[in-house]
Design an enzyme around this catalytic site. Sequence first.
Site, PDB file in Angstrom:
ATOM      1  N   ASP A  29       0.830  -1.213   0.000  1.00 37.27           N
ATOM      2  CA  ASP A  29       0.000   0.000   0.000  1.00 37.27           C
ATOM      3  C   ASP A  29       0.866   1.265   0.000  1.00 37.27           C
ATOM      4  OD1 ASP A  29      -2.253   1.536   0.049  1.00 37.27           O
ATOM      5  OD2 ASP A  29      -2.715   1.191   2.165  1.00 37.27           O
ATOM      6  N   LEU A  43      10.850 -19.997  -4.488  1.00 30.68           N
ATOM      7  CA  LEU A  43       9.735 -19.277  -3.885  1.00 30.68           C
ATOM      8  C   LEU A  43       8.415 -19.522  -4.632  1.00 30.68           C
ATOM      9  CD1 LEU A  43       8.871 -16.868  -1.940  1.00 30.68           C
ATOM     10  CD2 LEU A  43       9.292 -15.384  -3.903  1.00 30.68           C
ATOM     11  N   HIS A  52       2.963   3.497  -9.100  1.00 26.41           N
ATOM     12  CA  HIS A  52       2.733   2.056  -9.312  1.00 26.41           C
ATOM     13  C   HIS A  52       3.948   1.405  -9.981  1.00 26.41           C
ATOM     14  CE1 HIS A  52      -1.243   2.314  -7.791  1.00 26.41           C
ATOM     15  NE2 HIS A  52      -1.737   3.025  -8.781  1.00 26.41           N
ATOM     16  N   ARG A  83      -5.472  -2.038   8.541  1.00 26.03           N
ATOM     17  CA  ARG A  83      -6.701  -2.745   8.143  1.00 26.03           C
ATOM     18  C   ARG A  83      -6.294  -3.958   7.301  1.00 26.03           C
ATOM     19  NH1 ARG A  83      -7.643   2.345   6.227  1.00 26.03           N
ATOM     20  NH2 ARG A  83      -7.245   1.827   4.039  1.00 26.03           N
TER      21      ARG A  83
END
Length: 242
Positions: free
Chosen positions: A22, A133, A39, A196
């Site tokens: 975020d 991974l 972004h 959150r």
Amino acid sequence: MKVEKNQIDFENLPTHIAIIMDGNGRWAQKHNKTRTEGHEAGSKTLENLTKEMDTLGIQYVTVYAFSTENWKRPKAEVDFLMGLLRQYLKRHIRQAKRDNIKIRIIGDRSMLAKDIQKQITVLEEITENKTGLGLQIALNYGGRDEIIRSMQKIGEDLLHKKVMVEEINESLFEKYLDTALIPDPDLLIRTSGEIRLSNFLLWQLAYTELYFCEKYWPDFSMNDLYQAIYHFQQRKRRFGAL
Ligand code: FPP
């Protein structure tokens, strides 16, 4: 506090790290850049960190790249994110031979453009047997949506008598989730100071250690990753496996 790599206990790494990436927009604003540049910077951070997590020996990472809510953003921003995704998929298809990362997409992919769906299928297939991974990228993902889609699949199997009502329990339910066969996250990292879950992995995060970091995602560095892992290891020592 700056945590160095050698402070991490490599015997007790989290098996699965979930990340809410975020703050790309606020990072851009802070640096007088456009949201799309934010972004783009976030995408580079993701590349660098996944490489490092693979090197560290983390087995699974799940990142929240595009939520079911993100369609409500301005069309130009959504288009840009989809463009970044196309580039990401193309790059990873091209370099799959030399990488050892296994990539899987979670979320409702039926809503994504057909060419993206095709690229996803190719990338999942060519990385299927990789042993490094396991990277899950959540796209058009929402935790509630995932639970509802799982319920629909169970409903179908009930109708076709592939499953009996008495057989429905937690372990059966998990097999219907997008994350089937992947252990629940041990550690969740959310950047940008928001505290959150934002509809991310609602079922899977039930017992996860939560770590919130003030930095915006593009600024999240290797040392921040080490710090999150170090924090996790201290908590684990205090509370055991609860
Ligand atoms: C949240 O920042 C971030 C997103 C909604 C997109 C996450 C995408 C990336 C990190 C890069 C793309 C990834 C792939 C796999 C191509 P925000 O825009 O909500 O930031 P803000 O809250 O500061 O506005």
